[in-house]
Scaffold this active site. Structure first.
Site, PDB file in Angstrom:
ATOM      1  N   SER A  47       1.131  -1.290   0.301  1.00 13.22           N
ATOM      2  CA  SER A  47       0.002   0.130  -0.271  1.00 13.22           C
ATOM      3  C   SER A  47       1.015   1.326  -0.315  1.00 13.22           C
ATOM      4  CB  SER A  47      -0.779  -0.021   1.148  1.00 13.22           C
ATOM      5  OG  SER A  47      -0.360   0.177   2.401  1.00 13.22           O
ATOM      6  N   LYS A 116       0.950   4.610   6.515  1.00 11.70           N
ATOM      7  CA  LYS A 116       0.063   5.545   6.279  1.00 11.70           C
ATOM      8  C   LYS A 116       0.955   6.819   6.239  1.00 11.70           C
ATOM      9  CE  LYS A 116      -2.951   2.016   4.970  1.00 11.70           C
ATOM     10  NZ  LYS A 116      -2.877   1.323   3.579  1.00 11.70           N
TER      11      LYS A 116
END
Length: 228
Positions: A47, A116
């Site tokens: 990701s 993230k």
């Protein structure tokens, strides 16, 4: 009596006792570093490509938050699952992983952490629409770190959201393969990450050696007008 005490204090301990003291000191020091300063984390997914590859080890700064530092736009952060972001069951660690996670060289198999990039902080307005760049407080972001071929928002557009105070809006660099804030806007919590869930900022890729690199804040987050 005094001479006996001095003689005992000056006596040389057996090698195994010396080794035990050294190992104990090293373990205490490692635990202290892991708890309060720096910890290694393994990247579990794609990701954050190409900034981070699956299997990379990053070092996370857990020290500066003790002095009141808050996550900033553009930083790559590790945070605890706000609830429902990770559905998989914790894996049972093997003996090697248990030892390495104890001293902070690997994450615990039971930890439910994510990594993230912070796109917006409390009070910011985020626009994420099809065919447009991400906008923070009306300012479009130039995002060269996005995975080649991926679009800023096309696969998971959310329109306009305002980040609550004390929360973060986070997104993966591989937007087409990241189950980030955008994917959780209709769930409890609205896709926002409480600042209190942040473990720390990832500041360098430490392993493998051939991928060593720092993780600075991209210049796009320094644009005039971005901060309110």
């Amino acid at each position: 009596m005094r001479s006996k005490v001095m003689a005992w204090a000056g006596a040389k301990r057996p090698w195994w006792a010396e080794l035990l003291v050294l190992v104990s000191m090293a373990l205490v020091l490692s635990l202290g570093i892991k708890t309060f300063a720096v910890q290694a984390f393994s990247i579990p997914s794609a990701s954050m490509q190409n900034t981070l590859q699956k299997g990379d080890r990053v070092l996370v700064d857990k020290f500066t938050p003790w002095f009141g530092a808050q996550p900033q736009r553009g930083e790559v952060v590790v945070f605890r699952d706000p609830g429902g972001w990770l559905d998989e069951r914790p894996q049972k660690p093997n003996a090697v992983q248990s030892v390495l996670s104890l001293v902070g060289l690997m994450p615990s198999a039971g930890e439910k952490d994510l990594i993230k990039r912070v796109i917006a902080v409390g009070g910011d307005t985020v626009e994420c629409r099809v065919g447009s760049p991400v906008k923070v407080n009306g300012v479009p972001l130039d995002e060269p770190y996005i995975y080649p071929g991926a679009t800023p928002c096309d696969n998971l557009p959310v329109g306009t959201v305002t980040v609550p105070k004390g929360s973060l809006w986070v997104m993966g660099d591989h937007r087409d393969d990241s189950w980030d804030s955008r994917a959780h806007v209709n769930q409890p919590g609205g896709g926002f990450v409480p600042v209190g869930n942040v473990v720390g900022r990832a500041f360098t890729v430490a392993w493998p050696i051939g991928r060593w690199a720092t993780l600075p804040v991209p210049g796009t987050f320094g644009q005039a007008g971005l901060s309110r």
